[in-house]
Design an enzyme around this catalytic site. Structure first.
Site, PDB file in Angstrom:
ATOM      1  N   TRP A  68       0.825  -1.211   0.000  1.00 29.29           N
ATOM      2  CA  TRP A  68       0.000   0.000   0.000  1.00 29.29           C
ATOM      3  C   TRP A  68       0.858   1.260   0.000  1.00 29.29           C
ATOM      4  O   TRP A  68       1.837   1.356   0.733  1.00 29.29           O
ATOM      5  CB  TRP A  68      -0.875   0.000   1.255  1.00 29.29           C
ATOM      6  CG  TRP A  68      -1.445   1.344   1.561  1.00 29.29           C
ATOM      7  CD1 TRP A  68      -0.880   2.301   2.370  1.00 29.29           C
ATOM      8  CD2 TRP A  68      -2.640   1.907   1.050  1.00 29.29           C
ATOM      9  NE1 TRP A  68      -1.684   3.421   2.384  1.00 29.29           N
ATOM     10  CE2 TRP A  68      -2.766   3.203   1.593  1.00 29.29           C
ATOM     11  CE3 TRP A  68      -3.648   1.430   0.179  1.00 29.29           C
ATOM     12  CZ2 TRP A  68      -3.845   4.031   1.299  1.00 29.29           C
ATOM     13  CZ3 TRP A  68      -4.718   2.260  -0.101  1.00 29.29           C
ATOM     14  CH2 TRP A  68      -4.812   3.537   0.447  1.00 29.29           C
ATOM     15  N   ASP A 115       0.570   9.194   0.589  1.00 29.74           N
ATOM     16  CA  ASP A 115       1.255  10.465   0.292  1.00 29.74           C
ATOM     17  C   ASP A 115       2.721  10.379  -0.149  1.00 29.74           C
ATOM     18  O   ASP A 115       3.498   9.633   0.430  1.00 29.74           O
ATOM     19  CB  ASP A 115       1.313  11.355   1.537  1.00 29.74           C
ATOM     20  CG  ASP A 115       0.021  11.438   2.293  1.00 29.74           C
ATOM     21  OD1 ASP A 115      -0.976  10.875   1.839  1.00 29.74           O
ATOM     22  OD2 ASP A 115       0.009  12.085   3.355  1.00 29.74           O
ATOM     23  N   GLU A 149      -4.293  18.725   6.208  1.00 32.00           N
ATOM     24  CA  GLU A 149      -3.156  17.810   6.190  1.00 32.00           C
ATOM     25  C   GLU A 149      -2.125  18.310   5.174  1.00 32.00           C
ATOM     26  O   GLU A 149      -2.432  19.113   4.300  1.00 32.00           O
ATOM     27  CB  GLU A 149      -3.611  16.397   5.781  1.00 32.00           C
ATOM     28  CG  GLU A 149      -4.610  15.770   6.733  1.00 32.00           C
ATOM     29  CD  GLU A 149      -5.024  14.349   6.369  1.00 32.00           C
ATOM     30  OE1 GLU A 149      -5.132  13.520   7.271  1.00 32.00           O
ATOM     31  OE2 GLU A 149      -5.245  14.059   5.176  1.00 32.00           O
ATOM     32  N   TRP A 172      -9.081   9.477  -0.554  1.00 33.07           N
ATOM     33  CA  TRP A 172      -9.375   8.679   0.646  1.00 33.07           C
ATOM     34  C   TRP A 172     -10.776   8.078   0.638  1.00 33.07           C
ATOM     35  O   TRP A 172     -11.060   7.151   1.395  1.00 33.07           O
ATOM     36  CB  TRP A 172      -9.155   9.520   1.913  1.00 33.07           C
ATOM     37  CG  TRP A 172      -7.712   9.565   2.318  1.00 33.07           C
ATOM     38  CD1 TRP A 172      -6.912  10.670   2.371  1.00 33.07           C
ATOM     39  CD2 TRP A 172      -6.884   8.451   2.718  1.00 33.07           C
ATOM     40  NE1 TRP A 172      -5.639  10.306   2.777  1.00 33.07           N
ATOM     41  CE2 TRP A 172      -5.597   8.957   2.996  1.00 33.07           C
ATOM     42  CE3 TRP A 172      -7.105   7.081   2.857  1.00 33.07           C
ATOM     43  CZ2 TRP A 172      -4.537   8.143   3.415  1.00 33.07           C
ATOM     44  CZ3 TRP A 172      -6.050   6.274   3.276  1.00 33.07           C
ATOM     45  CH2 TRP A 172      -4.787   6.799   3.550  1.00 33.07           C
TER      46      TRP A 172
END
Ligand code: FRU
Length: 493
Positions: free
Chosen positions: A19, A22, A204, A297
């Site tokens: 996986w 960012d 973020e 997301w």
């Protein structure tokens, strides 16, 4: 196995297995671009985070390297940045061998389980061998948690004017700024953004950097802030602010204030699949290059790939343009992509009201750059379509009637795996009706990146057809327009 091959991009970076989210720690040194990334090697969904690593000589072809940072007693290794410490301010190297210092977030899962708020703090690590090996600083964390649950994603830049390091950090619903002389001791300076811009979700991955205003000597500071959720077309997305940074405080510019009042939030990319975009440190000629995570997301953990998940966008160079309406952070693919472009296939086409074939067997649409130059447009709709022989398609284009750009992937193959993936369709409002319009398309097997009018508006989206797209068509409901079409095969292996 079959699916892995079907959906593995031809030239966008993906990890071999596991996986990824960012991009982290982007920097350039000694002829090599370094890309780290949020990585969980043991599964295809988000898990205990490591920093994976990849390198490139040209920002186009990436080679995966061994994992750079592993979780430790202080926690998982969340997002952050890296800087080339040219003056050895940290003392980790020497004048000859400049250390590269990574500044990242520790996320402590044990403290989280116990219901604590102070689970996130910032740590540093350094490398003296161009990222082959890393040493974590013995006195981590360098920035403790002040009692804020979401306190992460440090992005550090050398502030040359003040001879200091400046850090932008995401602190829940705002950005915090800290400064340091040595990357180890950090002083809080100010905060920004609590009541400004998009707040549909947590802030973020911020990024703060100076940029020349195109065609002038003026310099402005840009603050990128990624938010999850609350993007312009649902889910996670990146926004930006333009203003001034005096070494302590970031203030938006008057011209930008008006734009923000009108637009509410100013978006870096209107597509659903460009998140956590941040920039490289130390790029030659002061270029500002960004890369984003090409997912969202809302469905990233469900996309139909098995052995690996997610890819990055192409590297993009950003520039700042001042217009009557505000500032535009333009982004276009880096120049280096051009060296992979084959001979152009050029066509001049006068548009009729039926469906017109633009490309088929003359070009492999699973790795191509296409320049579209529409002229004498009228108040109608211009719909391009990527199609395969199964009748699956991705539609995109310009709607001069509705005054919007769009992407529609509702019939693009596998679509039923995630929330807000297929519908509603993606739209980006236009300020005017276009008479002429340019679009640069960067197309891979499972993605399209649309750079509209030299990157003034960008739309990035992924797709999962059951067979590669092999045809590009255009249809319009108006007469009299023409199209200059240039397609380039990308020769990337
Ligand atoms: C953004 C993010 C960051 C965090 C990381 C964790 O996608 O949530 O805020 O550091 O991912 O993997």
């Amino acid at each position: 196995k079959k699916e892995e091959q079907l959906y593995r991009p031809n030239f966008h970076f993906t990890p071999k297995k596991g996986w990824m989210n960012d991009p982290n720690g982007l920097y350039y040194k000694d002829g090599v671009y370094n890309l780290f990334f949020q990585y969980y090697p043991d599964g295809n969904k988000w898990g205990p985070m490591h920093w994976g690593h990849a390198t490139s000589k040209d920002l186009v072809k990436w080679e995966e390297q061994p994992i750079a940072l592993y979780p430790d007693d202080l926690g998982y290794i969340f997002s952050g940045s890296a800087v080339v410490d040219k003056n050895n301010t940290s003392g980790f190297g020497d004048a000859k061998n400049n250390p590269v210092v990574a500044i990242y977030t520790y996320h402590n899962p044990n403290r989280e389980k116990d219901g604590n708020i102070d689970v996130e703090s910032q740590g540093i690590a350094y490398s003296l061998d161009n990222s082959k090996t890393w040493t974590k600083y013995s006195s981590n964390p360098v920035l403790k948690n002040p009692g804020i649950r979401d306190f992460r994603d440090p992005k550090v830049i050398w502030d040359a004017k003040r001879k200091q390091w400046a850090m932008a950090l995401a602190a829940q619903d705002r950005a915090h700024f800290y400064t340091s002389k040595n990357l180890k001791d950090w002083t809080f300076q100010s905060e920004f953004g609590k009541d400004l811009g998009g707040h549909g979700g947590v802030w973020e991955c911020p990024d703060l950097f100076p940029l020349k205003v195109e065609g002038s000597k003026e310099e402005k500071w840009v603050l990128i802030v990624n938010i999850n959720l609350g993007g312009p077309n649902n889910g996670s997305a990146g926004q930006y602010f333009v203003g001034d940074f005096d070494g302590k405080t970031f203030k938006i510019d008057e011209h930008f204030t008006k734009q923000l009042q009108r637009e509410k939030a100013v978006w870096l990319d209107w597509g659903k699949d460009n998140y956590a975009s941040v920039s490289f440190d130390n790029v030659p000629q002061d270029k500002r290059i960004i890369i984003g995570w090409m997912s969202n997301w809302e469905y990233a953990q469900e996309v139909p790939t098995e052995f690996w998940r997610s890819s990055m966008t192409v590297a993009r160079e950003v520039s700042l343009k001042k217009t009557k309406d505000g500032y535009v952070l333009k982004n276009v693919p880096v120049d280096q992509l051009k060296k992979y472009q084959g001979k152009p296939i050029n066509k001049k086409i006068s548009l009729k009201s039926e469906n017109q074939l633009l490309a088929k067997s003359d070009i492999n649409l699973a790795k191509a750059v296409i320049d579209l130059d529409l002229k004498k447009m009228s108040a109608g709709k211009y719909t391009f379509a990527l199609k395969n022989t199964l009748g699956e398609e991705v539609l995109f284009g310009i709607d001069n009637k509705a005054k919007e750009l769009f992407i529609d992937r509702s019939k693009s193959g596998k679509t039923d795996f995630g929330k807000n993936y297929a519908t509603p369709m993606t739209k980006a409002p236009m300020n005017e009706i276009y008479v002429n319009a340019k679009m640069k398309l960067v197309i891979d097997k499972t993605s399209i990146e649309i750079f509209f009018n030299d990157g003034e508006k960008v739309l990035t989206e992924i797709f999962f057809p059951n067979e590669n797209f092999s045809e590009l068509t255009l249809s319009t409901d108006t007469l009299g327009s023409s199209l200059d079409f240039s397609a380039y095969q990308l020769n990337i292996k």
